[in-house]
Design an enzyme around this catalytic site. Structure first.
Site, short mmCIF file in Angstrom:
data_model
loop_
_atom_site.label_atom_id
_atom_site.label_comp_id
_atom_site.label_asym_id
_atom_site.label_seq_id
_atom_site.Cartn_x
_atom_site.Cartn_y
_atom_site.Cartn_z
N ARG A 193 -5.55 1.16 -4.18
CA ARG A 193 -4.69 0.54 -3.18
C ARG A 193 -4.73 -0.98 -3.28
NH1 ARG A 193 -8.67 3.47 0.77
NH2 ARG A 193 -8.23 4.95 -0.85
N ASP B 153 -6.67 -2.06 1.89
CA ASP B 153 -7.14 -1.08 2.86
C ASP B 153 -7.82 -1.89 3.96
OD1 ASP B 153 -7.79 1.46 3.90
OD2 ASP B 153 -9.79 1.32 3.06
N ASP C 265 -9.76 -1.36 7.54
CA ASP C 265 -10.33 -0.41 8.50
C ASP C 265 -10.91 -1.15 9.68
OD1 ASP C 265 -9.86 1.98 7.10
OD2 ASP C 265 -11.67 1.73 5.90
N ARG D 8 0.84 -1.20 0.00
CA ARG D 8 0.00 0.00 0.00
C ARG D 8 0.87 1.24 0.00
NH1 ARG D 8 -5.26 2.20 2.94
NH2 ARG D 8 -5.22 4.19 1.89
#
Length: 165
Positions: A99, A102, A104, A90
Site C-alpha cells: 500500500r 496505511d 491506523d 491506496r
C-alpha cells in the site's frame, strides 16, 4: 480551537511500501496537519520494516507513529484517515497487500471503542514491533494514556525494525 477543551491526544501509526515512501509519509503528515482542529505534537523516528503477515512479495515498509492533538471525534478522524489513504492512492486488493499509505488509529486519550469500523486501542499493538518501536519513541516509559506496553515491547522481536536514515 485552542482552549475549547474538547481536544484529545491520539496516536496514529503510518506505514507505506509503494512508490516514494518518504514522499508518501510527508504527504500524509501534511494532510493530517491540515485537518480541522488538528496538530502534530510529536513524530517518532522513521523505521524500515519487513512486510508482516503477507501473502505476496512486497517491498519493505517505512513506518512511524505520530502523536496528534485534535478536536475531531475519533470516528471523524478515522474517516479523514481513510480519505488521506485514498488520496495517496491506496487500493485494497488483498489482505495486508502492499500500500501507498496505511493509517491506523492506535490509541486515543480517554476513549476506547470496539466496533467493526473502529477498535481502540488497536487490537494488534502488542504483537507488532513495527508499532511498538516507534510508539516507544513517543512514550519512552512504555505507557500512553494508561495503556502500558512495556512487557510487549520487551517480548517482541525487534530484529526486523531498522532505524531509517
Amino acid at each position: 480551537a485552542p482552549g475549547g477543551g474538547s481536544e484529545m491526544q491520539v496516536v496514529l501509526g503510518l506505514g507505506t511500501n509503494l512508490g516514494d515512501r518518504e514522499a508518501n509519509l510527508a504527504r500524509a503528515l501534511d494532510a493530517l496537519e491540515r485537518l480541522e482542529g488538528t496538530q502534530i505534537v510529536k513524530l517518532s523516528n522513521l523505521y524500515e520494516t519487513e512486510p508482516f503477515d503477507v501473502i505476496s512479495q512486497q517491498e519493505d515498509y517505512l513506518n512511524c507513529c505520530v502523536l496528534l492533538e485534535t478536536s475531531l471525534k475519533p470516528q471523524r478522524l478515522l474517516e479523514h484517515c481513510l480519505e488521506i489513504e485514498q488520496s495517496l492512492g491506496r487500493v485494497r486488493l488483498e489482505y495486508h497487500g502492499a500500500r501507498t499509505m496505511d493509517i491506523d488509529i492506535l490509541l486515543c486519550e480517554g476513549f476506547s471503542s470496539d466496533t467493526p469500523q473502529l477498535t481502540v486501542p488497536h487490537p494488534h499493538i502488542r504483537e507488532r514491533a513495527f508499532v511498538l518501536v516507534p510508539l516507544s519513541d513517543l512514550f519512552p516509559l512504555h505507557s500512553a494514556f494508561g495503556y502500558a506496553f512495556h512487557e510487549a515491547y520487551e517480548a517482541v522481536d525487534k530484529a526486523g525494525v531498522r532505524l531509517y536514515k
